[in-house]
Scaffold this motif. Structure first.
Motif: not given
Length: 394
Positions: A210, A249, A252, A289, A291, A372-374
């Motif tokens: 991701g 995307p 998350y 936020y 993605t 990125d959150s990942e």
């Protein structure tokens, strides 16, 4: 492949990709699809017999002593390449008997970086690499084939044409592949029995897919076919990518507001366009936020550093985000994006005859985006693959 002990860059407890294995399967409209999805490292390519289209890879690493090398052009049905086993014409050892094998990942030390595809950087970090040091304007330019993957895809055809990345392109966590079946929908990334289960929760480390980004950059139009086809390192890249792709995307990674614990984390799958999250971390807070956008740390435009990580959202036309297809509910590019023109003519000798080819070249860059959150330690040692659906039209 080398590893390092730096943490990833942008939010709270960051990712350490000590074992990121990049596996690419590249298929073309005129190419034979891979017979099976194996777990060999690198990029493998195979063409149909008799195709008028040929391709080569241009690259350099410390293994080549900094020399830019270009593999042979091929369209042979029996020819299959892996970027950890590249052969270059004229490069031999053992008294001209054994071809030298080159590994594009020879210097690769996986670490997250950030950027717009053309400029990729590693910002100054706070002590312990907890977050970006927003009080500093220091940064280093990311190193190709050390901190991210970079190679030139050189193509030629017997007629002028254009090369596009097609709608069937996708990225996939390695655990989403079963035999010859790939299902990029997130269904195999969650659960107590997933492959490479994270220590932070019931989800696979392969969800690192991701955070991956891919950029395709064309070259200055003044360059010639001769420079494309010979061992010439050209860095006259277009500043604007032909394509910056956000392939997954739908994923998350949710820390549920607690970066300092290894419990309470979860992975959202099937995220749809328009969905937003309240991201709360040690390094960045974002109540909206998404993605479905590419964001990056843009130190070049920062004038008032403060204690909050500032990121730029890139809404340029060249940014494309995968979407769910209508048949398998899987995430593909679902679009056709023109990358380059094969329009540089050059005549070569083949079998004592003059043959005119039209050349084109595009640089491919693949990196883990640190904002990125990942991009977290929870997903260290994740594995992923790509399938590039490259097509041409006249």
């Amino acid at each position: 492949m080398k590893t390092n002990r730096h943490s990833l860059m942008a939010k709270g407890i960051m990712v350490l990709l000590s074992l990121l294995i990049l596996i690419f399967i590249i298929t073309f409209a005129w190419f034979t699809p891979p017979e099976e999805r194996n777990d060999a490292h690198g990029v493998s390519m195979k063409t149909k017999a008799g195709s008028d289209f040929e391709y080569a890879i241009g690259f350099k690493t410390s293994q080549t002593f900094g020399e830019y090398l270009v593999t042979d052009f091929t369209n042979s049905e029996d020819s299959e390449w892996d970027i950890e086993d590249l052969h270059v014409p004229g490069k031999m050892k053992d008294d001209q008997i054994t071809p030298v094998s080159y590994n594009l990942l020879y210097d690769y030390q996986p670490i997250d970086i950030t950027g717009d595809g053309y400029t990729l950087i590693r910002p100054a970090m706070d002590y312990g690499n907890w977050k970006i040091n927003t009080g500093s304007f220091d940064y280093s330019i990311a190193e190709a084939n050390t901190q991210y993957i970079s190679f030139d895809l050189i193509l030629r055809s017997k007629a002028a044409t254009t090369l596009s990345l097609g709608p069937n392109s996708y990225a996939i966590g390695a655990s989403e592949v079963e035999g010859t079946t790939a299902k990029p929908d997130g269904s195999k990334l969650t659960g107590a029995d997933v492959e490479r289960k994270s220590d932070y929760g019931n989800f696979s480390r392969d969800a690192i897919v991701g955070a991956v980004r891919v950029a395709f950059l064309g070259f200055d139009d003044t360059l010639t076919a001769e420079s494309y086809s010979t061992g010439t390192q050209d860095d006259k890249l277009n500043h604007t990518p032909s394509l910056l792709w956000v392939p997954r995307p739908d994923l998350y990674l949710n820390n549920n507001g607690n970066d300092l614990s290894t419990s309470g984390w979860s992975l959202n799958t099937g995220v749809t366009s328009g969905t937003t999250f309240n991201l709360q971390s040690q390094a960045m807070n974002d109540a909206a936020y998404s993605t479905y956008r590419h964001q990056y740390y843009n130190v070049f435009e920062m004038t008032n550093p403060n204690d909050t990580v500032e990121v730029a959202t890139d809404n340029s036309d060249y940014v494309h985000v995968s979407a769910k297809d209508t048949e398998g509910n899987e995430y593909h590019l679902n679009d056709s994006v023109e990358l380059i023109s094969l329009d540089k003519p050059m005549t070569v000798q083949e079998n004592n005859e003059d043959v005119t080819y039209y050349y084109g070249k595009v640089r491919v860059r693949i990196w883990v985006e640190g904002t990125d959150s990942e991009s977290r330690r929870a997903l260290s040692k994740g594995k992923f693959k790509f399938s590039f659906d490259l097509t041409t039209n006249g």
